[in-house]
Motif scaffolding. Structure first.
Motif, PDB file in Angstrom:
ATOM      1  N   ARG A  92       0.850  -1.200   0.000  1.00  0.00           N
ATOM      2  CA  ARG A  92       0.000   0.000   0.000  1.00  0.00           C
ATOM      3  C   ARG A  92       0.875   1.235   0.000  1.00  0.00           C
ATOM      4  O   ARG A  92       2.086   1.164   0.243  1.00  0.00           O
ATOM      5  CB  ARG A  92      -0.956  -0.004   1.172  1.00  0.00           C
ATOM      6  N   VAL A  93       0.256   2.371  -0.263  1.00  0.00           N
ATOM      7  CA  VAL A  93       0.928   3.658  -0.209  1.00  0.00           C
ATOM      8  C   VAL A  93       0.321   4.449   0.942  1.00  0.00           C
ATOM      9  O   VAL A  93      -0.898   4.516   1.088  1.00  0.00           O
ATOM     10  CB  VAL A  93       0.763   4.436  -1.538  1.00  0.00           C
ATOM     11  N   ASP A  94       1.184   5.033   1.767  1.00  0.00           N
ATOM     12  CA  ASP A  94       0.728   5.857   2.878  1.00  0.00           C
ATOM     13  C   ASP A  94       1.682   7.049   2.992  1.00  0.00           C
ATOM     14  O   ASP A  94       2.888   6.849   3.178  1.00  0.00           O
ATOM     15  CB  ASP A  94       0.723   5.047   4.175  1.00  0.00           C
ATOM     16  N   GLY A  95       1.136   8.245   2.826  1.00  0.00           N
ATOM     17  CA  GLY A  95       1.969   9.439   2.926  1.00  0.00           C
ATOM     18  C   GLY A  95       3.095   9.486   1.906  1.00  0.00           C
ATOM     19  O   GLY A  95       4.184   9.962   2.197  1.00  0.00           O
ATOM     20  N   GLY A  96       2.836   8.938   0.716  1.00  0.00           N
ATOM     21  CA  GLY A  96       3.843   8.942  -0.336  1.00  0.00           C
ATOM     22  C   GLY A  96       4.921   7.881  -0.179  1.00  0.00           C
ATOM     23  O   GLY A  96       5.902   7.868  -0.916  1.00  0.00           O
ATOM     24  N   ARG A  97       4.740   6.954   0.758  1.00  0.00           N
ATOM     25  CA  ARG A  97       5.698   5.881   1.003  1.00  0.00           C
ATOM     26  C   ARG A  97       5.065   4.532   0.655  1.00  0.00           C
ATOM     27  O   ARG A  97       3.876   4.308   0.889  1.00  0.00           O
ATOM     28  CB  ARG A  97       6.136   5.839   2.479  1.00  0.00           C
ATOM     29  N   ILE A  98       5.852   3.622   0.089  1.00  0.00           N
ATOM     30  CA  ILE A  98       5.379   2.271  -0.231  1.00  0.00           C
ATOM     31  C   ILE A  98       5.643   1.378   0.977  1.00  0.00           C
ATOM     32  O   ILE A  98       6.765   1.336   1.494  1.00  0.00           O
ATOM     33  CB  ILE A  98       6.098   1.709  -1.467  1.00  0.00           C
ATOM     34  N   LEU A  99       4.605   0.675   1.384  1.00  0.00           N
ATOM     35  CA  LEU A  99       4.688  -0.217   2.543  1.00  0.00           C
ATOM     36  C   LEU A  99       4.353  -1.640   2.123  1.00  0.00           C
ATOM     37  O   LEU A  99       3.427  -1.861   1.339  1.00  0.00           O
ATOM     38  CB  LEU A  99       3.719   0.237   3.633  1.00  0.00           C
ATOM     39  N   LEU A 100       5.108  -2.619   2.663  1.00  0.00           N
ATOM     40  CA  LEU A 100       4.831  -4.040   2.455  1.00  0.00           C
ATOM     41  C   LEU A 100       4.503  -4.678   3.786  1.00  0.00           C
ATOM     42  O   LEU A 100       5.056  -4.295   4.825  1.00  0.00           O
ATOM     43  CB  LEU A 100       6.031  -4.758   1.837  1.00  0.00           C
ATOM     44  N   ASP A 101       3.635  -5.678   3.755  1.00  0.00           N
ATOM     45  CA  ASP A 101       3.225  -6.384   4.967  1.00  0.00           C
ATOM     46  C   ASP A 101       4.314  -7.362   5.401  1.00  0.00           C
ATOM     47  O   ASP A 101       4.588  -8.354   4.737  1.00  0.00           O
ATOM     48  CB  ASP A 101       1.914  -7.122   4.695  1.00  0.00           C
ATOM     49  N   ARG A 102       4.957  -7.087   6.530  1.00  0.00           N
ATOM     50  CA  ARG A 102       6.047  -7.912   7.046  1.00  0.00           C
ATOM     51  C   ARG A 102       5.610  -9.361   7.304  1.00  0.00           C
ATOM     52  O   ARG A 102       6.347 -10.300   7.028  1.00  0.00           O
ATOM     53  CB  ARG A 102       6.594  -7.315   8.348  1.00  0.00           C
ATOM     54  N   THR A 103       4.396  -9.554   7.797  1.00  0.00           N
ATOM     55  CA  THR A 103       3.918 -10.898   8.114  1.00  0.00           C
ATOM     56  C   THR A 103       3.906 -11.783   6.881  1.00  0.00           C
ATOM     57  O   THR A 103       4.356 -12.928   6.912  1.00  0.00           O
ATOM     58  CB  THR A 103       2.507 -10.834   8.729  1.00  0.00           C
ATOM     59  N   PHE A 104       3.412 -11.257   5.754  1.00  0.00           N
ATOM     60  CA  PHE A 104       3.367 -12.045   4.526  1.00  0.00           C
ATOM     61  C   PHE A 104       4.764 -12.312   3.986  1.00  0.00           C
ATOM     62  O   PHE A 104       5.047 -13.397   3.487  1.00  0.00           O
ATOM     63  CB  PHE A 104       2.525 -11.334   3.457  1.00  0.00           C
TER      64      PHE A 104
END
Length: 111
Positions: A92-104
């Motif tokens: 996902r994108v939040d505040g212009g940053r790309i985030l990945l789900d660590r659990t997955f």
């Protein structure tokens, strides 16, 4: 609870492009569409392990640079008459940053 990893600024991935992220368990391709959506998949085509991050992004698909297989960024499924699938990961994108789900990412098998 979801634990998100900040991996890059959205602007670090070109529109209709990708970047490869190295993890302890293999490489993940992070894609950005023309509409600024982000998707994360294993970086190996199900056909002959072509580097998907080097492919051509069009719509919500990527074409493998080796043998032109088209892979859905949403599902990881090969399109058309081709059969196969690559793993997908929440991004996902939040505040212009790309985030990945660590659990997955931690649950994936070693490449």
């Amino acid at each position: 609870m979801t634990d998100w990893i900040d991996i890059a600024a959205l602007v670090d991935v070109p529109r209709r492009g990708a970047r490869m992220i190295k993890t302890a368990l293999g490489c993940v391709a992070v894609f950005r569409t023309a509409q600024d959506e982000v998707f994360a998949l294993d970086n190996a085509c199900p056909h002959k392990a072509g580097p998907l991050a080097d492919g051509i992004v069009h719509g919500k698909s990527v074409t493998c640079p080796l043998h032109n297989w088209v892979i859905s960024l949403e599902t990881g499924e090969a399109q058309g008459a081709d059969e196969g699938r690559v793993a997908t990961y929440p991004a996902r994108v939040d505040g212009g940053r790309i985030l990945l789900d660590r659990t997955f990412l931690q649950a994936r098998s070693a490449a």
